[in-house]
Enzyme design. Sequence first.
Site, PDB file in Angstrom:
ATOM      1  NE  ARG A  24      -4.359  -1.358   0.349  1.00 50.10           N
ATOM      2  CZ  ARG A  24      -5.448  -1.086   1.059  1.00 50.10           C
ATOM      3  NH1 ARG A  24      -5.549   0.047   1.702  1.00 50.10           N
ATOM      4  NH2 ARG A  24      -6.431  -1.940   1.091  1.00 50.10           N
ATOM      5  NE  ARG A  55      -7.444   5.657   2.247  1.00 50.11           N
ATOM      6  CZ  ARG A  55      -8.274   4.789   2.804  1.00 50.11           C
ATOM      7  NH1 ARG A  55      -9.530   5.119   2.993  1.00 50.11           N
ATOM      8  NH2 ARG A  55      -7.853   3.609   3.184  1.00 50.11           N
ATOM      9  NE  ARG A 107     -10.172   7.334  -3.687  1.00 49.48           N
ATOM     10  CZ  ARG A 107     -11.494   7.520  -3.758  1.00 49.48           C
ATOM     11  NH1 ARG A 107     -11.989   8.347  -4.667  1.00 49.48           N
ATOM     12  NH2 ARG A 107     -12.294   6.892  -2.940  1.00 49.48           N
ATOM     13  CG  ASP A 167      -8.816  -3.023  -4.244  1.00 46.82           C
ATOM     14  OD1 ASP A 167      -8.218  -2.416  -3.342  1.00 46.82           O
ATOM     15  OD2 ASP A 167      -9.623  -3.938  -4.024  1.00 46.82           O
ATOM     16  CE1 TYR A 191     -12.907  -7.221   1.841  1.00 51.77           C
ATOM     17  CE2 TYR A 191     -11.354  -8.896   1.119  1.00 51.77           C
ATOM     18  CZ  TYR A 191     -11.662  -7.814   1.910  1.00 51.77           C
ATOM     19  OH  TYR A 191     -10.733  -7.307   2.783  1.00 51.77           O
TER      20      TYR A 191
END
Length: 356
Positions: free
Chosen positions: A34, A38, A47, A84, A160
């Site tokens: 990662r 952010r 973004r 992702d 998921y």
Amino acid sequence: MPNAVAVKTKSSSMRLLQVLGGEALSPPPVWLMRQAGRYLPEYRVVREKAGGFLDLCYTPELAAEVTLQPIRRFGFDAAILFSDILVVPDALGQSVAFLEGEGPRLDPISSGRDLARLDPAQTRTKFARVFETVQRVRQTLPREVALIGFCGAPWTVATYMVAGEGSSDQSAARLMAYRDRAGFSKLIDILVETSIAYLDGQVRAGADALQIFDTWAGMLPDEEFEAWVVAPTKRIVAELKRRHPAVPIIGFPRGAAANATHYLQATRIDGLGCDTTVPLTQMRKLSESGVAVQGNLDPLLLVAGGPALQHRVRETLQAMPGVRFIFNLGHGIVPETPPEHVAQLVDLVRSAKHGG
Ligand code: CP3
């Protein structure tokens, strides 16, 4: 025979590939899971411009830009494709949304009948955008910086897809696997085949190495671990190795240290990602089975910084002389991380003297 024997050092100028190919380097190569995201102000700007998170993943120009941001800022030894793991279910036709501050939401698959909604043939258009990102990044990256492509492991992606969101115990997928073994098995098969196509396309577009993220590998009884973690990963690795024998593959079975030796021997990965709970002494031992070991700094040490960070980085490097070691975190960077601490970490790793 060590797994590494099959991997040729594709380009001697890439330190990550040297270690995955069989060498121990001092200082070790460093990149962070990662590393784009952010915590970087320049990421937040892009973004914003992209709109949704998936729009960012599917816009090659912007996805390439955010892949490169941490390389420019910190000079890591590897870039990881910005995308992702949930691009795979999205491309298969399951609806995927990322809600601000809440994480991913999917239209859950609760039985074998729901699998009719998934269409591997329709992945082509969306995957092509990701492959274009890989191509753009590889064209821009310095020669000595490796580009890592990735996918989620079938088990983790399935957790998921079945729950429709992230869950700390993965109970929805574990229950579906017990109640409808045939249906769950079919879902895993679809994910194996789709992941092979996805990784193959990334390699053809220029990825130098691959990582398979199995974030939720750590909660399964041994038979389930074998069926849903080891066997599918083994199929993906075997097929990728058949098509691209020189491209090394890192597996990251998070939380599964107790099964790590079996996992690495059965799947024949070249690198083993270790989470924060794996003792450094165990990482050394695991490397003796013929893999490079990668990890495993606590991401919260990167938030804390200061003496605690310095101490642990030193301890880690001192434990690894002569070991095929890739410096990384034990899980992804968290958004609260001060970028200055990341710069300090890279300095500490690069300037540390450790035996070899
Ligand atoms: O490592 C990198 O810099 C490359 C990009 C990357 C992302 N996600 C970007 C991302 C990678 C390799 C991933 C992997 C991923 N995605 C995993 C496996 C690794 C792990 O962290 O366990 C998982 C489980 C996911 C699924 C996922 N994506 C979740 C649960 C979330 C929401 C939680 C969160 O942090 O917001 C995401 C969103 C996501 N993926 C973000 C980024 C930068 C944040 C979204 C945003 O910018 O709004």
